[in-house]
Design a protein around this motif. Structure first.
Motif, PDB file in Angstrom:
ATOM      1  N   LEU A 139      33.454  37.348  41.713  1.00 22.26           N
ATOM      2  CA  LEU A 139      32.774  36.896  42.932  1.00 22.26           C
ATOM      3  C   LEU A 139      33.721  36.984  44.133  1.00 22.26           C
ATOM      4  CD1 LEU A 139      30.809  33.833  41.505  1.00 22.26           C
ATOM      5  CD2 LEU A 139      29.870  36.050  42.216  1.00 22.26           C
ATOM      6  N   ASN A 140      34.976  36.647  43.887  1.00 22.60           N
ATOM      7  CA  ASN A 140      35.986  36.700  44.940  1.00 22.60           C
ATOM      8  C   ASN A 140      36.096  38.119  45.504  1.00 22.60           C
ATOM      9  OD1 ASN A 140      37.764  35.392  46.532  1.00 22.60           O
ATOM     10  ND2 ASN A 140      39.482  35.442  45.090  1.00 22.60           N
ATOM     11  N   LYS A 141      36.076  39.089  44.598  1.00 19.18           N
ATOM     12  CA  LYS A 141      36.172  40.483  45.012  1.00 19.18           C
ATOM     13  C   LYS A 141      34.900  40.905  45.767  1.00 19.18           C
ATOM     14  CE  LYS A 141      38.394  42.605  41.665  1.00 19.18           C
ATOM     15  NZ  LYS A 141      38.415  43.318  40.362  1.00 19.18           N
ATOM     16  N   GLU A 142      33.740  40.526  45.182  1.00 18.19           N
ATOM     17  CA  GLU A 142      32.445  40.895  45.767  1.00 18.19           C
ATOM     18  C   GLU A 142      32.309  40.380  47.210  1.00 18.19           C
ATOM     19  OE1 GLU A 142      29.740  42.543  44.982  1.00 18.19           O
ATOM     20  OE2 GLU A 142      30.217  43.147  42.919  1.00 18.19           O
ATOM     21  N   LEU A 143      32.800  39.186  47.442  1.00 21.36           N
ATOM     22  CA  LEU A 143      32.568  38.525  48.729  1.00 21.36           C
ATOM     23  C   LEU A 143      33.816  38.529  49.613  1.00 21.36           C
ATOM     24  CD1 LEU A 143      30.476  35.588  47.255  1.00 21.36           C
ATOM     25  CD2 LEU A 143      29.582  37.514  48.566  1.00 21.36           C
ATOM     26  N   ALA A 144      34.741  39.434  49.289  1.00 17.91           N
ATOM     27  CA  ALA A 144      36.008  39.496  50.038  1.00 17.91           C
ATOM     28  C   ALA A 144      35.746  39.633  51.536  1.00 17.91           C
ATOM     29  CB  ALA A 144      36.849  40.664  49.540  1.00 17.91           C
ATOM     30  N   GLY A 145      36.408  38.817  52.301  1.00 19.46           N
ATOM     31  CA  GLY A 145      36.304  38.900  53.763  1.00 19.46           C
ATOM     32  C   GLY A 145      35.106  38.192  54.362  1.00 19.46           C
ATOM     33  N   LEU A 146      34.258  37.636  53.512  1.00 18.16           N
ATOM     34  CA  LEU A 146      33.039  37.000  54.024  1.00 18.16           C
ATOM     35  C   LEU A 146      33.157  35.481  54.147  1.00 18.16           C
ATOM     36  CD1 LEU A 146      30.339  39.106  52.135  1.00 18.16           C
ATOM     37  CD2 LEU A 146      30.917  39.205  54.566  1.00 18.16           C
ATOM     38  N   ALA A 147      34.349  34.954  53.898  1.00 19.29           N
ATOM     39  CA  ALA A 147      34.538  33.504  54.034  1.00 19.29           C
ATOM     40  C   ALA A 147      35.926  33.202  54.575  1.00 19.29           C
ATOM     41  CB  ALA A 147      34.355  32.818  52.683  1.00 19.29           C
ATOM     42  N   LYS A 148      35.999  32.174  55.418  1.00 21.66           N
ATOM     43  CA  LYS A 148      37.318  31.766  55.938  1.00 21.66           C
ATOM     44  C   LYS A 148      38.149  31.192  54.808  1.00 21.66           C
ATOM     45  CE  LYS A 148      35.835  30.776  60.661  1.00 21.66           C
ATOM     46  NZ  LYS A 148      34.389  30.416  60.591  1.00 21.66           N
ATOM     47  N   LYS A 149      37.455  30.632  53.818  1.00 16.97           N
ATOM     48  CA  LYS A 149      38.143  29.938  52.743  1.00 16.97           C
ATOM     49  C   LYS A 149      37.304  30.052  51.484  1.00 16.97           C
ATOM     50  CE  LYS A 149      39.217  25.122  51.615  1.00 16.97           C
ATOM     51  NZ  LYS A 149      38.990  23.732  52.059  1.00 16.97           N
ATOM     52  N   THR A 150      37.944  30.225  50.346  1.00 14.62           N
ATOM     53  CA  THR A 150      37.193  30.148  49.088  1.00 14.62           C
ATOM     54  C   THR A 150      37.823  29.049  48.233  1.00 14.62           C
ATOM     55  OG1 THR A 150      38.570  31.760  47.947  1.00 14.62           O
ATOM     56  CG2 THR A 150      36.617  32.617  49.069  1.00 14.62           C
TER      57      THR A 150
END
Lengths: 200, 200
Positions: free
Chosen positions: B160-171
């Motif tokens: 999920l981290n890879k899929e959504l890379a750059g889409l959140a200020k923080k995970t």
């Protein structure tokens, strides 16, 4: 969490079912939902179809025959003079699955712990007495009390014995002893005692 | 034993359900039958009514609202910029029941063990990306990976981290440590290690 009413209602119903708790009820519902509309409609229909089943007029087991009597009660190859009384339908299934029994059954339903039969159970028993009088000339060859081998079962057997006094040439209960595959070392005293009393 | 077809069919269906085996399926069916026709019809209808539920267009949780979005996604009091991704709907319920979370959710469904997302899961994820781009100016405040604290969960979080890379200020992920009410003596090494690493 504000769950939709239809889920809440169904969850309440499902969690009343034997061995299903509130958490499993919710889990089941989401399982249904994830299977899709076709699955849900199919399951609902199959449950609804149970309404079409009939209850045998003689033994009170369910059946789907056109006539009023089930396939066991109407089977001339089975000894209709031997009657095995069970409380639960599932007990009947387990006993029938052994393939060892060639008589007929009679489903009485769970006898209350107090031993006082419910109205509908009394009606069933009356029907059984009538059957024995009319069809078996007043006496069955044998009546087997298919109750559990527990002290509650002993009590229930004694009630049935009294209720049906004089209506059978012989009464019996299911044999007690060591369960097949069990080990003597691990058997409880009662079981071991029974296996000695009834050695053969 | 020759059971009626309607029972056999339903038993097959019920025994496919999670944590219900063939024996319990039969037991349930006779329980239904003993409750009578009204009960059976009611249960069938309540299951069928699940078909009326809708799935939220944004988080994919079920809802019964008239509009396309569920009550959490349409709640202005909740922080719509914080997204907690869960696999199961029941995980969402458990998390929501804590009353500690004020963001929104996203239901992805069970990620296959291989980590390869199914087609419909990919579509859901695409919808999430679109939502972040359109409604959150390209970046969520935070995306929480609400996967289990297991090695499989670690693997899924990395996907999920890879899929959504750059889409959140923080995970982030859910905190690990000693479960409340547990005892140090009985905690496993991993849990105890996590409780030391994350001491606060």
């Amino acid at each position: 969490m504000h769950l939709p009413n239809s889920i809440k209602k169904l969850a309440d119903q499902l969690s009343e079912l034997p061995s299903i708790g509130p958490r499993q009820a919710i889990r089941l519902i989401f399982y249904f939902l994830n299977q899709g509309q076709g699955f849900i409609g199919g399951l609902a229909k199959d449950i609804d179809d149970l309404k079409k089943l009939k209850i045998c007029e003689q033994c009170f087991f369910i059946h789907q025959e056109v006539e009023g009597v089930c396939e066991i009660c109407s089977n001339p190859k089975r000894d209709q003079g031997i009657i095995l009384i069970v409380e639960k339908e599932t007990d009947l299934l387990s006993l029938e699955n052994t393939g060892k029994y060639q008589g007929r059954y009679f489903v009485l339903g769970d006898i209350p712990r107090t031993g006082a039969l419910l109205d509908w159970q009394r009606k069933r028993l009356d029907q059984l007495k009538l059957f024995i009088k009319k069809e078996l000339d007043g006496q069955a060859k044998e009546i087997i009390f298919g109750v559990n081998p527990t002290s509650v079962g002993d009590f229930h057997a004694s009630i049935l014995n009294k209720e049906l006094a004089g209506l059978a040439k012989k009464t019996s209960r299911l044999g007690r002893g060591l369960p097949t595959g069990g080990e003597i070392e691990f058997a409880d005293d009662e079981t071991l005692g029974a296996s000695l009393d009834r050695r053969n």
